[in-house]
Motif scaffolding. Structure first.
Motif, short mmCIF file in Angstrom:
data_model
loop_
_atom_site.label_atom_id
_atom_site.label_comp_id
_atom_site.label_asym_id
_atom_site.label_seq_id
_atom_site.Cartn_x
_atom_site.Cartn_y
_atom_site.Cartn_z
N MET A 41 -4.05 1.76 2.76
CA MET A 41 -4.66 1.96 1.43
C MET A 41 -3.99 2.71 0.43
O MET A 41 -2.95 3.74 0.44
N ASP A 101 -8.43 0.97 -3.34
CA ASP A 101 -7.91 -0.08 -2.27
C ASP A 101 -7.27 0.81 -0.77
O ASP A 101 -6.76 0.86 -0.38
N ILE A 102 -8.35 -0.35 0.42
CA ILE A 102 -8.00 -0.14 1.98
C ILE A 102 -8.10 -1.33 2.50
O ILE A 102 -8.91 -2.69 2.18
N PHE A 119 0.75 -1.28 -0.11
CA PHE A 119 0.08 -0.43 -0.02
C PHE A 119 0.88 1.66 -0.32
O PHE A 119 2.06 1.37 0.63
N ILE A 132 -10.09 6.41 -3.68
CA ILE A 132 -9.82 5.54 -2.45
C ILE A 132 -9.90 3.94 -3.46
O ILE A 132 -11.13 3.57 -4.21
N ARG A 168 -14.43 1.81 -0.50
CA ARG A 168 -13.28 1.73 -1.95
C ARG A 168 -14.33 2.53 -2.99
O ARG A 168 -15.47 2.37 -3.09
N TYR A 222 -10.83 10.95 -2.32
CA TYR A 222 -9.76 10.99 -1.49
C TYR A 222 -10.31 12.31 -1.11
O TYR A 222 -9.40 13.21 -0.82
N GLU A 261 -14.61 -1.86 4.04
CA GLU A 261 -13.50 -1.37 3.09
C GLU A 261 -13.95 -1.23 2.00
O GLU A 261 -13.81 -0.39 1.09
#
Length: 339
Positions: free
Chosen positions: A274, A283-284, A257, A281, A304, A308, A300
């Protein structure tokens, strides 16, 4: 209340992968007319919380060199070290909708028993710790599913504290938030505080004595038991294969990440990793020792694709029942963590 012995063919089990599978099996597939009590003692192991990043909690070099087994449990909270000097207890009951995070309700029988054995200073402190003279000897956690609830905890009776220090990797801000400088300075064993008449005991003797106090009896003959059958053991082994003895469950893949955030919030430590692509976002992953209901992967998935920005994150969290997943947290705490 029923007592369940973690024994098969008369032999007590100390494999944490099996003992935690027994817990999960009893919670999911055994519903009796009264609550269930389970005790077990594990060989050297680290038990990490459901939402923790195993690699961030465990000293992998020490674990590999000393043959320490790492297992992920089904409840939240932090990582704990087990050895043959640590007694683990587990209460399983119907979920009445009001008991989740009520640690006093489930630890009171243990505290009362310790008081009777001379440990006058034992008490519940803070969120989920049992302490003597401001030193922790027990961590507790809960897990609820399908109308059933398990409340479980560790009791450091005569553990190798030096091994605890070497095996775990506590986050610095977690230690700082408690005003302490090391694990060694904040944990203790129960045995030194017991009356002289109990100093002969090991962890198994302590378990047997604690059992009598909890059931308020002088003999085990009056204690109701549920005995695990061979049919039960088939299902327990299946749970172990799928979860507690499965590398993917205990460690899991940890993709790379770009951004990492970790803070001590009002509900405990929350860590976020993330990737942000083109302002969204991509991926997290969310880790931590908080106590929540539901699967954190649901949160999560909701995050996605979110822009942000502070505004977008606030708006998204307002559509999520954050108290269900994290506990009594404020949305702005989570926004500040991510942003």
């Amino acid at each position: 209340m029923y007592y369940v012995k973690n024994q098969r063919d008369g032999k007590e089990i100390h494999d944490p992968r099996i003992n935690l599978a027994i817990e999960y099996y009893l919670l999911n597939e055994v519903e009796l007319d009264e609550p269930i009590l389970l005790f077990y003692i594990n060989d050297n192991s680290i038990i990490v919380g459901r939402n923790q990043n195993t690699y961030e909690e465990v000293n992998t070099s020490y674990v590999d060199e000393n043959g320490v087994t790492v297992v992920r449990r089904f409840s939240g909270g932090g990582a704990v070290y087990h050895d043959m000097g640590v007694l683990n207890f587990c209460f399983l009951t119907k979920d009445d909708g009001n008991s989740f995070r009520d640690f006093k309700k489930f630890t009171s029988p243990v505290i009362d028993a310790l008081h009777q054995m001379g440990v006058e200073g034992a008490e519940l402190r803070g969120r989920n710790d049992l302490v003597i003279d401001d030193k922790k000897f027990s961590g507790n956690a809960m897990y609820a599913k399908n109308g059933r609830l398990t409340a479980h905890g560790t009791l450091m009776f005569d553990s190798e504290i030096e091994a605890v220090v070497k095996a775990l990797k506590p986050k610095k801000h977690k230690l700082a938030s408690k005003g302490i400088k090391s694990i060694r300075s904040r944990v203790t064993n129960i045995k030194p505080y017991l009356d002289d008449s109990y100093q002969f005991m090991n962890a198994k003797d302590f378990r047997d004595k604690l059992l009598l106090y909890i059931f308020n009896t002088d003999t085990t003959d009056s204690i109701k038991e549920y005995t695990l059958t061979e049919k039960d053991w088939v299902r327990i082994e299946a749970f172990a294969d799928q979860y507690t003895a499965n590398w993917e469950w205990n460690y899991g893949k940890s993709p790379a990440f770009d951004m990492e955030r970790s803070e001590r919030l009002s509900v405990g430590t929350v860590e976020v990793k993330m990737n942000v692509r083109k302002g969204n976002i991509d991926d997290i992953r969310i880790y931590g020792d908080f106590f929540g209901l539901g699967e954190i992967k649901d949160v999560e998935e909701e995050l996605r694709g979110t822009s942000y920005t502070r505004e977008a994150l606030t708006a998204k969290f307002e559509t999520i029942d954050v108290k269900k997943y994290f506990g009594q947290v404020d949305i702005q705490e989570l926004v500040e963590l991510l942003y």
